[in-house]
Motif scaffolding. Sequence first.
Motif, PDB file in Angstrom:
ATOM      1  N   ILE A 134       0.857  -1.193   0.000  1.00 44.92           N
ATOM      2  CA  ILE A 134       0.000   0.000   0.000  1.00 44.92           C
ATOM      3  C   ILE A 134       0.886   1.233   0.000  1.00 44.92           C
ATOM      4  O   ILE A 134       1.694   1.429   0.900  1.00 44.92           O
ATOM      5  CB  ILE A 134      -0.934  -0.009   1.220  1.00 44.92           C
ATOM      6  N   ARG A 135       0.723   2.054  -1.033  1.00 46.92           N
ATOM      7  CA  ARG A 135       1.560   3.255  -1.179  1.00 46.92           C
ATOM      8  C   ARG A 135       0.688   4.459  -1.545  1.00 46.92           C
ATOM      9  O   ARG A 135      -0.447   4.317  -1.967  1.00 46.92           O
ATOM     10  CB  ARG A 135       2.601   3.026  -2.268  1.00 46.92           C
ATOM     11  N   ASN A 136       1.298   5.628  -1.425  1.00 52.14           N
ATOM     12  CA  ASN A 136       0.657   6.901  -1.815  1.00 52.14           C
ATOM     13  C   ASN A 136      -0.696   7.099  -1.129  1.00 52.14           C
ATOM     14  O   ASN A 136      -1.692   7.419  -1.758  1.00 52.14           O
ATOM     15  CB  ASN A 136       0.494   6.978  -3.342  1.00 52.14           C
ATOM     16  N   VAL A 137      -0.716   6.904   0.171  1.00 48.84           N
ATOM     17  CA  VAL A 137      -1.959   7.012   0.942  1.00 48.84           C
ATOM     18  C   VAL A 137      -2.309   8.482   1.161  1.00 48.84           C
ATOM     19  O   VAL A 137      -1.478   9.267   1.607  1.00 48.84           O
ATOM     20  CB  VAL A 137      -1.826   6.288   2.296  1.00 48.84           C
ATOM     21  N   GLU A 138      -3.545   8.821   0.841  1.00 49.06           N
ATOM     22  CA  GLU A 138      -4.073  10.166   1.061  1.00 49.06           C
ATOM     23  C   GLU A 138      -5.402  10.071   1.800  1.00 49.06           C
ATOM     24  O   GLU A 138      -6.129   9.104   1.639  1.00 49.06           O
ATOM     25  CB  GLU A 138      -4.282  10.879  -0.274  1.00 49.06           C
ATOM     26  N   VAL A 139      -5.707  11.090   2.591  1.00 47.86           N
ATOM     27  CA  VAL A 139      -6.930  11.125   3.383  1.00 47.86           C
ATOM     28  C   VAL A 139      -7.932  12.087   2.753  1.00 47.86           C
ATOM     29  O   VAL A 139      -7.555  13.128   2.229  1.00 47.86           O
ATOM     30  CB  VAL A 139      -6.615  11.597   4.820  1.00 47.86           C
ATOM     31  N   ALA A 140      -9.197  11.732   2.825  1.00 44.16           N
ATOM     32  CA  ALA A 140     -10.271  12.615   2.357  1.00 44.16           C
ATOM     33  C   ALA A 140     -11.524  12.340   3.189  1.00 44.16           C
ATOM     34  O   ALA A 140     -11.606  11.339   3.901  1.00 44.16           O
ATOM     35  CB  ALA A 140     -10.559  12.370   0.874  1.00 44.16           C
ATOM     36  N   ASN A 141     -12.471  13.226   3.089  1.00 45.79           N
ATOM     37  CA  ASN A 141     -13.804  13.058   3.682  1.00 45.79           C
ATOM     38  C   ASN A 141     -13.774  12.807   5.187  1.00 45.79           C
ATOM     39  O   ASN A 141     -14.640  12.126   5.705  1.00 45.79           O
ATOM     40  CB  ASN A 141     -14.552  11.910   2.986  1.00 45.79           C
ATOM     41  N   GLY A 142     -12.806  13.365   5.890  1.00 44.57           N
ATOM     42  CA  GLY A 142     -12.709  13.144   7.326  1.00 44.57           C
ATOM     43  C   GLY A 142     -13.195  14.315   8.152  1.00 44.57           C
ATOM     44  O   GLY A 142     -12.796  14.454   9.310  1.00 44.57           O
ATOM     45  N   GLU A 143     -14.049  15.123   7.587  1.00 48.65           N
ATOM     46  CA  GLU A 143     -14.485  16.342   8.277  1.00 48.65           C
ATOM     47  C   GLU A 143     -15.228  16.077   9.577  1.00 48.65           C
ATOM     48  O   GLU A 143     -15.220  16.916  10.471  1.00 48.65           O
ATOM     49  CB  GLU A 143     -15.359  17.196   7.353  1.00 48.65           C
TER      50      GLU A 143
END
Length: 190
Positions: A134-143
């Motif tokens: 697992i590479r290039n992990v980005e976070v989104a939608n965590g508001e």
Amino acid sequence: MWAVFNGGTLCLGITSDAVEQLNVQTIGLLLRDLSRLTHGSQSLAITLSPQEVPVATFGGNVVVPDPENEGQYLLQDPLMTLQIPDLWLDFHAFVEGRWVRVFSLNADVEVPLGIAFDPGNGIIPVLGDLSQAIRNVEVANGEVMRDNPQALANLLPVLLGPLLPQLAGLVRAALPGVVLDYTDRYCSSC
């Protein structure tokens, strides 16, 4: 691979009913705000949604017996390396009587796969080294979460360990009659 992608074969959902470790208490060790958000609910789910067509690269399928673990195998050259670029993992919690997405992770996934054969010519699936799967992990939608988004990105590799036996179970179900025992990075016949 287009048919696998277009048919939704890789759009999977994993819940705490299938994987006991996927719960608020376990994930809450890294994300303390999750317990507050769920009001004590223990149910969690992860949905996988690939956004690009997976790529399968074929190799030599060099599988050797592990000299340190009898009956287990090491993958030196995969039969197939499955690459899933731009895979979204949406994490859902059961909040106020419904499933709510609490955050999403986007990553590139690469899984080396091979096969070995037991003395009865049964197929033994062998997973290669998954330390860099697992590479290039980005976070989104965590508001909805108060926790640091980087903690969310670091969460995915931590979750990989408990989910691998579930992956092994899916492979076993896809290959009737095959017994798969996943321990660390080794697969063996039971």
